[in-house]
Design a protein around this motif. Structure first.
Motif, PDB file in Angstrom:
ATOM      1  N   TYR A   1       0.946  -1.197   0.005  1.00  0.00           N
ATOM      2  CA  TYR A   1      -0.199   0.077   0.030  1.00  0.00           C
ATOM      3  C   TYR A   1       0.969   1.221  -0.102  1.00  0.00           C
ATOM      4  O   TYR A   1       1.989   1.025   0.464  1.00  0.00           O
ATOM      5  CB  TYR A   1      -0.859  -0.014   1.302  1.00  0.00           C
ATOM      6  CG  TYR A   1      -1.905  -1.145   1.223  1.00  0.00           C
ATOM      7  CD1 TYR A   1      -3.078  -0.857   0.775  1.00  0.00           C
ATOM      8  CD2 TYR A   1      -1.728  -2.466   1.704  1.00  0.00           C
ATOM      9  CE1 TYR A   1      -4.386  -1.660   0.535  1.00  0.00           C
ATOM     10  CE2 TYR A   1      -2.617  -3.529   1.532  1.00  0.00           C
ATOM     11  CZ  TYR A   1      -3.797  -3.162   1.123  1.00  0.00           C
ATOM     12  OH  TYR A   1      -4.840  -4.013   0.921  1.00  0.00           O
ATOM     13  N   ALA A   2       0.314   2.021  -0.504  1.00  0.00           N
ATOM     14  CA  ALA A   2       1.138   3.769  -0.844  1.00  0.00           C
ATOM     15  C   ALA A   2       0.119   4.563   0.407  1.00  0.00           C
ATOM     16  O   ALA A   2      -0.782   4.629   0.273  1.00  0.00           O
ATOM     17  CB  ALA A   2       1.038   4.128  -1.981  1.00  0.00           C
ATOM     18  N   VAL A   3       1.044   5.211   1.240  1.00  0.00           N
ATOM     19  CA  VAL A   3       0.767   6.199   2.063  1.00  0.00           C
ATOM     20  C   VAL A   3       1.006   7.681   1.429  1.00  0.00           C
ATOM     21  O   VAL A   3       2.463   7.838   1.370  1.00  0.00           O
ATOM     22  CB  VAL A   3       1.017   5.990   3.519  1.00  0.00           C
ATOM     23  CG1 VAL A   3       0.535   7.213   4.207  1.00  0.00           C
ATOM     24  CG2 VAL A   3       1.014   4.531   4.005  1.00  0.00           C
ATOM     25  N   ASP A   4       0.167   8.344   1.207  1.00  0.00           N
ATOM     26  CA  ASP A   4       0.507   9.817   0.759  1.00  0.00           C
ATOM     27  C   ASP A   4       0.220  10.833   1.837  1.00  0.00           C
ATOM     28  O   ASP A   4      -0.821  11.050   2.369  1.00  0.00           O
ATOM     29  CB  ASP A   4      -0.448  10.306  -0.430  1.00  0.00           C
ATOM     30  CG  ASP A   4       0.225   9.482  -1.678  1.00  0.00           C
ATOM     31  OD1 ASP A   4       1.272   9.420  -1.846  1.00  0.00           O
ATOM     32  OD2 ASP A   4      -0.695   8.913  -2.231  1.00  0.00           O
ATOM     33  N   VAL A   5       1.176  11.541   2.200  1.00  0.00           N
ATOM     34  CA  VAL A   5       1.124  12.486   3.359  1.00  0.00           C
ATOM     35  C   VAL A   5       1.927  13.676   3.016  1.00  0.00           C
ATOM     36  O   VAL A   5       3.195  13.796   2.679  1.00  0.00           O
ATOM     37  CB  VAL A   5       1.751  11.756   4.641  1.00  0.00           C
ATOM     38  CG1 VAL A   5       1.987  12.816   5.595  1.00  0.00           C
ATOM     39  CG2 VAL A   5       1.512  10.355   5.017  1.00  0.00           C
ATOM     40  N   ARG A   6       1.036  14.820   2.819  1.00  0.00           N
ATOM     41  CA  ARG A   6       1.707  16.009   2.637  1.00  0.00           C
ATOM     42  C   ARG A   6       2.632  16.122   1.292  1.00  0.00           C
ATOM     43  O   ARG A   6       3.558  16.684   1.245  1.00  0.00           O
ATOM     44  CB  ARG A   6       2.456  16.830   3.605  1.00  0.00           C
ATOM     45  CG  ARG A   6       1.375  17.232   4.723  1.00  0.00           C
ATOM     46  CD  ARG A   6       1.923  17.938   5.942  1.00  0.00           C
ATOM     47  NE  ARG A   6       3.325  17.160   6.523  1.00  0.00           N
ATOM     48  CZ  ARG A   6       4.597  17.509   6.353  1.00  0.00           C
ATOM     49  NH1 ARG A   6       4.845  18.400   5.379  1.00  0.00           N
ATOM     50  NH2 ARG A   6       5.514  16.829   6.686  1.00  0.00           N
ATOM     51  N   GLY A   7       2.251  15.259   0.242  1.00  0.00           N
ATOM     52  CA  GLY A   7       3.284  15.226  -0.728  1.00  0.00           C
ATOM     53  C   GLY A   7       4.314  14.103  -0.691  1.00  0.00           C
ATOM     54  O   GLY A   7       5.107  14.193  -1.462  1.00  0.00           O
ATOM     55  N   HIS A   8       4.332  13.478   0.398  1.00  0.00           N
ATOM     56  CA  HIS A   8       5.439  12.599   0.601  1.00  0.00           C
ATOM     57  C   HIS A   8       4.749  11.017   0.375  1.00  0.00           C
ATOM     58  O   HIS A   8       3.488  11.175   0.880  1.00  0.00           O
ATOM     59  CB  HIS A   8       5.866  12.582   1.950  1.00  0.00           C
ATOM     60  CG  HIS A   8       6.549  13.904   2.426  1.00  0.00           C
ATOM     61  ND1 HIS A   8       7.841  14.296   1.676  1.00  0.00           N
ATOM     62  CD2 HIS A   8       6.023  14.993   3.078  1.00  0.00           C
ATOM     63  CE1 HIS A   8       8.122  15.523   2.191  1.00  0.00           C
ATOM     64  NE2 HIS A   8       6.996  15.897   2.915  1.00  0.00           N
ATOM     65  N   ARG A   9       5.489  10.266  -0.134  1.00  0.00           N
ATOM     66  CA  ARG A   9       4.979   8.889  -0.344  1.00  0.00           C
ATOM     67  C   ARG A   9       5.810   7.975   0.439  1.00  0.00           C
ATOM     68  O   ARG A   9       6.690   7.898   0.361  1.00  0.00           O
ATOM     69  CB  ARG A   9       4.855   8.530  -1.891  1.00  0.00           C
ATOM     70  CG  ARG A   9       4.149   7.251  -2.251  1.00  0.00           C
ATOM     71  CD  ARG A   9       4.038   7.186  -3.859  1.00  0.00           C
ATOM     72  NE  ARG A   9       3.437   5.981  -3.859  1.00  0.00           N
ATOM     73  CZ  ARG A   9       2.513   5.724  -4.787  1.00  0.00           C
ATOM     74  NH1 ARG A   9       1.886   6.393  -5.560  1.00  0.00           N
ATOM     75  NH2 ARG A   9       1.964   4.530  -4.774  1.00  0.00           N
ATOM     76  N   LEU A  10       5.057   7.103   1.217  1.00  0.00           N
ATOM     77  CA  LEU A  10       5.562   5.935   1.940  1.00  0.00           C
ATOM     78  C   LEU A  10       5.072   4.482   1.344  1.00  0.00           C
ATOM     79  O   LEU A  10       3.678   4.687   1.261  1.00  0.00           O
ATOM     80  CB  LEU A  10       5.401   6.183   3.457  1.00  0.00           C
ATOM     81  CG  LEU A  10       5.853   7.501   4.025  1.00  0.00           C
ATOM     82  CD1 LEU A  10       5.348   7.179   5.475  1.00  0.00           C
ATOM     83  CD2 LEU A  10       7.418   7.438   4.260  1.00  0.00           C
ATOM     84  N   LEU A  11       5.593   3.501   1.350  1.00  0.00           N
ATOM     85  CA  LEU A  11       5.075   2.234   1.250  1.00  0.00           C
ATOM     86  C   LEU A  11       4.872   1.480   2.369  1.00  0.00           C
ATOM     87  O   LEU A  11       5.942   1.578   3.206  1.00  0.00           O
ATOM     88  CB  LEU A  11       5.917   1.688  -0.129  1.00  0.00           C
ATOM     89  CG  LEU A  11       5.824   2.248  -1.458  1.00  0.00           C
ATOM     90  CD1 LEU A  11       6.629   1.398  -2.280  1.00  0.00           C
ATOM     91  CD2 LEU A  11       4.645   2.115  -1.863  1.00  0.00           C
TER      92      LEU A  11
END
Length: 150
Positions: free
Chosen positions: A32-42
Motif C-alpha cells: 500500500y502507498a501512503v500519501d502524506v503532505r506530498g510524501h509517499r511511503l510504502l
C-alpha cells in the motif's frame, strides 16, 4: 467507547477543519502507498506472511513513529541548549502480544545521547524525550472512528 451509526455518520460528514489528512491506496498484493503532505511511503508485509518484503509493515511504522518522535524531541532539546546533536540515536524494539486481538504488547525505546553529555543534561534529555507527541498519544489514546465511505 461505543459509537452509533449516527455518530459515525456525523464524524465522516463533518470532520474538524484542522484535521491532518493522509490517504492510503492499494498498490499490488499486500503493498500500500501512503500519501502524506506530498510524501509517499510504502508499506508491505514480510514474504513469510504473504507480502513481498519491499517495505516496512504498518506495525513497524507505528514503532518507528514513536522512535522518530522521541528522537525529534531529544534533538530539539539539544539544539535549544546549544548542544551538538551529532551521535544522537534512538533504538526501538517491540514484541507482539501472544493473545488476541493482534497488537503490540511492549515497546522498548532507548535514547543514545551524544557523547559527553553531563548527567544533569542526560536526565533532562530523557524527561523531554519521554513527552513526545506520539508517546503522549499512547498514554492518552485518542478517539478512533473507523467507517465506510457512503
Amino acid at each position: 467507547m461505543a459509537h452509533t451509526a449516527a455518530d459515525t455518520a456525523t464524524a465522516t460528514q463533518s470532520p474538524a477543519p484542522d484535521m491532518h489528512r493522509l490517504e492510503v491506496a492499494h498498490v499490488d498484493g499486500n503493498t500500500y502507498a501512503v500519501d502524506v503532505r506530498g510524501h509517499r511511503l510504502l508499506v508491505d508485509q514480510p514474504e513469510d506472511t504473504g507480502g513481498q518484503g519491499t517495505a516496512p509493515t504498518p506495525t513497524e511504522l507505528f514503532a518507528a513513529s514513536l522512535a522518530t518522535c522521541v528522537a525529534f524531541y531529544a534533538g530539539r532539546y539539544l539544539h535549544r541548549h546549544g548542544l551538538d546533536r551529532t551521535g544522537l540515536r534512538v533504538r526501538t524494539g517491540f514484541t507482539m502480544a501472544t493473545d488476541r486481538p493482534a497488537r503490540i504488547d511492549a515497546v522498548h525505546v532507548q535514547v543514545l545521547p551524544p557523547p559527553g553529555l553531563t548527567e544533569q543534561r542526560r536526565a533532562a534529555l530523557l524527561a523531554v524525550a519521554s513527552h513526545c507527541t506520539v508517546h503522549n498519544t499512547l498514554r492518552q489514546p485518542p478517539e478512533i472512528v473507523i467507517a465506510l465511505e457512503p
